[in-house]
Design a protein around this motif. Structure first.
Motif, PDB file in Angstrom:
ATOM      1  N   ARG A   4      32.261 -24.728 -33.377  1.00 49.48           N
ATOM      2  CA  ARG A   4      31.428 -23.647 -33.696  1.00 49.48           C
ATOM      3  C   ARG A   4      30.984 -23.763 -35.192  1.00 49.48           C
ATOM      4  O   ARG A   4      29.688 -24.008 -35.538  1.00 49.48           O
ATOM      5  CB  ARG A   4      31.960 -22.389 -33.687  1.00 49.48           C
ATOM      6  CG  ARG A   4      30.940 -21.021 -33.855  1.00 49.48           C
ATOM      7  CD  ARG A   4      31.674 -19.854 -33.712  1.00 49.48           C
ATOM      8  NE  ARG A   4      31.843 -19.457 -32.325  1.00 49.48           N
ATOM      9  CZ  ARG A   4      32.245 -18.391 -32.165  1.00 49.48           C
ATOM     10  NH1 ARG A   4      32.692 -17.509 -32.984  1.00 49.48           N
ATOM     11  NH2 ARG A   4      32.721 -18.267 -30.882  1.00 49.48           N
ATOM     12  N   GLY A   5      31.759 -24.141 -35.932  1.00 56.07           N
ATOM     13  CA  GLY A   5      31.160 -24.530 -37.726  1.00 56.07           C
ATOM     14  C   GLY A   5      30.513 -25.541 -37.668  1.00 56.07           C
ATOM     15  O   GLY A   5      29.330 -25.698 -38.235  1.00 56.07           O
ATOM     16  N   MET A   6      30.918 -26.827 -36.811  1.00 60.39           N
ATOM     17  CA  MET A   6      30.040 -27.825 -36.941  1.00 60.39           C
ATOM     18  C   MET A   6      28.623 -27.646 -36.347  1.00 60.39           C
ATOM     19  O   MET A   6      27.807 -28.217 -36.925  1.00 60.39           O
ATOM     20  CB  MET A   6      30.684 -29.075 -35.881  1.00 60.39           C
ATOM     21  CG  MET A   6      31.753 -29.700 -36.592  1.00 60.39           C
ATOM     22  SD  MET A   6      31.763 -30.196 -38.347  1.00 60.39           S
ATOM     23  CE  MET A   6      30.523 -31.681 -37.993  1.00 60.39           C
ATOM     24  N   SER A   7      28.482 -26.725 -35.273  1.00 60.11           N
ATOM     25  CA  SER A   7      27.255 -26.298 -34.742  1.00 60.11           C
ATOM     26  C   SER A   7      26.619 -25.487 -35.696  1.00 60.11           C
ATOM     27  O   SER A   7      25.213 -25.933 -35.513  1.00 60.11           O
ATOM     28  CB  SER A   7      27.544 -25.750 -33.358  1.00 60.11           C
ATOM     29  OG  SER A   7      28.007 -26.487 -32.312  1.00 60.11           O
ATOM     30  N   ARG A  11      22.827 -26.681 -37.300  1.00 62.88           N
ATOM     31  CA  ARG A  11      21.761 -25.936 -37.243  1.00 62.88           C
ATOM     32  C   ARG A  11      20.911 -25.564 -38.802  1.00 62.88           C
ATOM     33  O   ARG A  11      20.126 -24.979 -38.751  1.00 62.88           O
ATOM     34  CB  ARG A  11      21.761 -24.994 -36.445  1.00 62.88           C
ATOM     35  CG  ARG A  11      21.865 -25.166 -35.075  1.00 62.88           C
ATOM     36  CD  ARG A  11      21.968 -23.903 -34.085  1.00 62.88           C
ATOM     37  NE  ARG A  11      22.802 -22.826 -34.480  1.00 62.88           N
ATOM     38  CZ  ARG A  11      24.308 -23.021 -34.032  1.00 62.88           C
ATOM     39  NH1 ARG A  11      24.532 -23.562 -33.028  1.00 62.88           N
ATOM     40  NH2 ARG A  11      25.004 -21.848 -34.568  1.00 62.88           N
ATOM     41  N   GLY A  12      21.928 -25.880 -39.644  1.00 65.27           N
ATOM     42  CA  GLY A  12      21.550 -25.561 -41.042  1.00 65.27           C
ATOM     43  C   GLY A  12      22.320 -24.139 -41.503  1.00 65.27           C
ATOM     44  O   GLY A  12      21.762 -23.319 -42.496  1.00 65.27           O
ATOM     45  N   GLU A  16      27.399 -19.469 -42.242  1.00 67.34           N
ATOM     46  CA  GLU A  16      28.205 -19.105 -41.060  1.00 67.34           C
ATOM     47  C   GLU A  16      29.122 -20.231 -40.770  1.00 67.34           C
ATOM     48  O   GLU A  16      30.356 -20.046 -40.278  1.00 67.34           O
ATOM     49  CB  GLU A  16      27.123 -18.830 -39.546  1.00 67.34           C
ATOM     50  CG  GLU A  16      28.151 -18.689 -38.394  1.00 67.34           C
ATOM     51  CD  GLU A  16      28.970 -17.474 -38.627  1.00 67.34           C
ATOM     52  OE1 GLU A  16      30.137 -17.322 -37.760  1.00 67.34           O
ATOM     53  OE2 GLU A  16      28.731 -16.752 -39.349  1.00 67.34           O
ATOM     54  N   ALA A  17      28.768 -21.511 -41.032  1.00 63.55           N
ATOM     55  CA  ALA A  17      29.758 -22.752 -40.886  1.00 63.55           C
ATOM     56  C   ALA A  17      30.773 -22.436 -41.880  1.00 63.55           C
ATOM     57  O   ALA A  17      32.226 -22.634 -41.480  1.00 63.55           O
ATOM     58  CB  ALA A  17      28.878 -23.962 -41.099  1.00 63.55           C
ATOM     59  N   GLU A  18      30.447 -22.196 -42.921  1.00 65.57           N
ATOM     60  CA  GLU A  18      31.602 -21.744 -44.079  1.00 65.57           C
ATOM     61  C   GLU A  18      32.635 -20.812 -43.524  1.00 65.57           C
ATOM     62  O   GLU A  18      33.836 -20.915 -43.609  1.00 65.57           O
ATOM     63  CB  GLU A  18      30.778 -21.268 -45.316  1.00 65.57           C
ATOM     64  CG  GLU A  18      32.003 -20.979 -46.586  1.00 65.57           C
ATOM     65  CD  GLU A  18      31.199 -20.214 -47.578  1.00 65.57           C
ATOM     66  OE1 GLU A  18      32.347 -19.645 -48.522  1.00 65.57           O
ATOM     67  OE2 GLU A  18      30.027 -20.056 -47.790  1.00 65.57           O
ATOM     68  N   TYR A  48      31.347 -29.639 -47.594  1.00 69.12           N
ATOM     69  CA  TYR A  48      29.780 -30.020 -47.224  1.00 69.12           C
ATOM     70  C   TYR A  48      29.065 -28.824 -46.951  1.00 69.12           C
ATOM     71  O   TYR A  48      28.112 -28.548 -47.429  1.00 69.12           O
ATOM     72  CB  TYR A  48      29.782 -30.865 -45.858  1.00 69.12           C
ATOM     73  CG  TYR A  48      28.348 -31.145 -45.274  1.00 69.12           C
ATOM     74  CD1 TYR A  48      27.505 -32.202 -46.018  1.00 69.12           C
ATOM     75  CD2 TYR A  48      27.830 -30.101 -44.417  1.00 69.12           C
ATOM     76  CE1 TYR A  48      26.241 -32.354 -45.675  1.00 69.12           C
ATOM     77  CE2 TYR A  48      26.315 -30.540 -44.243  1.00 69.12           C
ATOM     78  CZ  TYR A  48      25.803 -31.539 -44.765  1.00 69.12           C
ATOM     79  OH  TYR A  48      24.351 -31.756 -44.364  1.00 69.12           O
ATOM     80  N   SER A  49      29.619 -27.818 -46.307  1.00 66.07           N
ATOM     81  CA  SER A  49      28.786 -26.416 -46.118  1.00 66.07           C
ATOM     82  C   SER A  49      28.675 -25.701 -47.620  1.00 66.07           C
ATOM     83  O   SER A  49      27.562 -25.387 -47.717  1.00 66.07           O
ATOM     84  CB  SER A  49      29.712 -25.630 -45.129  1.00 66.07           C
ATOM     85  OG  SER A  49      29.592 -25.867 -43.961  1.00 66.07           O
TER      86      SER A  49
END
Length: 72
Positions: A4-7, A11-12, A16-18, A48-49
């Motif tokens: 989910r984090g990668m998705s 998507r930029g 939320e990825a963090e 990266y995030s």
């Protein structure tokens, strides 16, 4: 959660990825250890995030931790 984090990252949606990567990292640190490949991979994704959100100080600190462990 990692996927989910990668998705989110793809998507930029780096905030939320963090959040997702921090959840996964906490689980990795509890269940595995700080030197486990999955823990380091999650930390790298979190870096990266953080970088994409201009949280450079925190990203640099975490990246140094990853590199230190990988150099052992």
């Amino acid at each position: 959660m990692y996927n989910r984090g990668m998705s989110c990252s793809d998507r930029g949606e780096h905030d939320e990825a963090e959040h997702q990567f921090r959840e996964v990292l906490g689980a990795c640190q509890r269940v595995l250890n700080a030197e486990h490949r999955s823990t380091l991979t999650t930390m790298d994704s979190l870096v990266y995030s953080l970088h994409k959100q201009a949280k450079h100080t925190e990203a640099e600190k975490m990246l140094r931790e990853v590199l230190e462990v990988r150099d052992r």
